[in-house]
Design an enzyme around this catalytic site. Structure first.
Site: not given
Ligand code: GLU
Length: 344
Positions: A255-257, A259
Site C-alpha cells: 500500500a501507499k505506506r 512507498g
C-alpha cells in the site's frame, strides 16, 4: 494435483479505476494474461468502476495505457469494442437490475437496515480482514418488506443457504468454506441502489463468457459469495486461480505506506517494461532470475504449478533497482525467495 484449464479459455483483466495502477496490480494482470493466452484463450478487458465512491475519471485511460505499456493485449474491451459490451460496469446497470429483480421475486434477497456499527456490535470478531460475519438481524424480512421501508434506508442482502462449498483453485489448491457460517449474508445492492461488486462481477463474467478468473487471494472469501450467486442464477461457474499478494517488509498488503509503486512512475522514468515484466515473473516463481523479459516470451514456459504459493515481499531496494538497476543491489537480493518471499 495438477489440472489444466477447461478449454476454450476466456480470461479477463478487471482493473478498478480507483487510482493509479501499481506494481501489485501489474503482477496480477501479467499472470491473468499469461494464464489465458498460454491456454490459447481470449482476453477481455473490463473496467470495474462500480461499487466505489473512490473512482477517478482519469484512472480508466491510465489503466489502459499501463496495460498496453506492459505489453498485454485483449480481444474485447472498452477501447476496441466487442460482442459482449459495454465493458464498463457503470454502463451495465440495467442488466444488473434485471437479474436483481429475479432474486427479489424469489425472495433470495432481503432489505437490511443495519448500520455498520450495528453489525459490529452484534457479531463475534472475525479472524480475517473481512469484517464481522453478518449476524442475520434482518434475515426474518422478506424481499417484499421493502414496501414498508423508506427508500434509501436499507441495503439488500443475499440470503445464503447453510450448504458448504468447495472447489479446486489453480493457485491456492482445494478450498472449502461454509459461506453462511464463515462469511454471512452479504450486501448485493447498496442503499442508493448501486449493485455491489459481488453481483456485478458475477453477472459480467457470465455475460462475457469468462471461464477463468485470476486475481489476488484476498478475494477467496468473495469467491464463495460469488459461487453462491452464480448457483442461484444457474449461471456457468468459472475456474479460479488466486495468487498470493505482494506485501511490504512489515508483512502487510502492499500500500501507499510502503512507498509509491505506481506504474506511471516507471513509465515517466523511461524504465523499459521488460524490466518490470521480468522482475514480476521472477517474483511470482515463473523464472529463476529477474532479467528483462516480454510477456510474450513467458508464454511457452508458463505453468500455473510454478507459481509461488507464498506472498512476495517487496523491499524498497527492489523498487530502486527497477528505476535504476545499476550496482545498488545487495548480493542475494535476486535469489529466488524461499523464506516466505523475503530476500536474504
Ligand atoms: N476489480 C477488482 C480489483 O481491481 C478485481 C476483481 C476481480 O478480479 O474479481 O481489485
Amino acid at each position: 494435483m495438477r489440472l489444466s484449464f477447461a478449454r476454450p479459455v476466456v480470461g479477463r483483466l478487471a482493473p478498478s479505476p480507483t487510482g493509479a495502477q501499481h506494481l501489485g496490480n501489474a503482477r496480477t494482470y501479467l499472470i491473468a494474461w499469461l494464464a489465458a493466452r498460454a491456454a490459447g484463450g481470449r482476453v477481455i478487458l473490463r473496467i470495474e468502476d462500480i461499487d466505489s465512491p473512490r473512482v477517478k475519471a482519469w484512472a480508466v485511460q491510465q489503466a489502459i495505457d499501463d496495460l498496453r505499456w506492459l505489453g498485454l493485449d485483449w480481444d474485447e474491451g472498452p477501447d476496441i469494442g466487442g460482442p459482449n459490451g459495454p465493458y464498463v460496469q457503470t454502463e451495465r446497470q440495467e442488466y444488473y437490475r434485471r437479474f436483481f429483480r429475479e432474486l427479489s421475486d424469489r425472495n433470495l434477497v432481503y432489505p437490511c437496515t443495519c448500520s455498520r456499527s450495528d453489525i459490529a456490535a452484534a457479531s463475534a470478531p472475525h479472524a480475517d480482514q473481512e469484517g464481522p460475519v453478518y449476524p442475520g438481524t434482518c434475515r426474518h424480512r422478506s424481499s417484499r418488506d421493502q414496501e414498508n421501508l423508506a427508500a434509501g434506508s436499507f441495503s439488500w442482502r443475499f440470503r445464503l443457504t447453510t450448504e458448504s462449498d468447495s472447489y479446486f483453485d489453480h493457485g491456492a489448491g482445494q478450498q472449502s468454506r461454509s459461506p453462511a457460517a464463515d462469511l454471512g449474508d452479504f450486501v448485493i445492492c447498496k442503499a442508493d441502489g448501486t449493485p455491489s461488486y459481488q453481483m456485478a462481477v458475477v453477472l459480467d463474467d457470465a455475460a462475457m463468457g469468462v471461464t477463468q478468473v485470476v486475481r489476488g487471494n484476498d478475494l477467496i472469501p468473495s469467491t464463495f459469495r460469488q459461487r453462491a450467486l452464480i448457483r442461484a442464477w444457474g449461471l456457468p461457474i468459472p475456474e479460479y486461480l488466486h495468487l498470493p499478494l505482494v506485501i511490504g517488509p512489515d508483512g502487510r498488503r502492499l500500500a501507499k505506506r510502503h512507498g509509491d509503486t505506481r506504474l506511471s512512475i516507471l513509465r515517466e522514468n523511461s524504465v523499459p517494461p521488460e524490466r518490470l515484466i521480468g522482475f514480476l515473473a521472477w517474483s511470482a516463481g515463473l523464472r529463476e532470475f529477474p532479467g528483462p523479459a516480454t510477456a510474450q516470451s513467458l508464454l511457452d514456459s508458463f505453468e500455473p504449478t510454478k507459481l509461488h504459493s507464498r506472498p512476495f515481499v517487496l523491499h524498497p531496494a527492489h523498487w530502486d533497482w527497477l528505476l535504476a538497476p545499476s550496482g545498488k543491489v545487495a548480493p542475494g537480493w535476486f535469489e529466488t525467495p524461499t523464506n516466505g518471499g523475503t530476500t536474504p
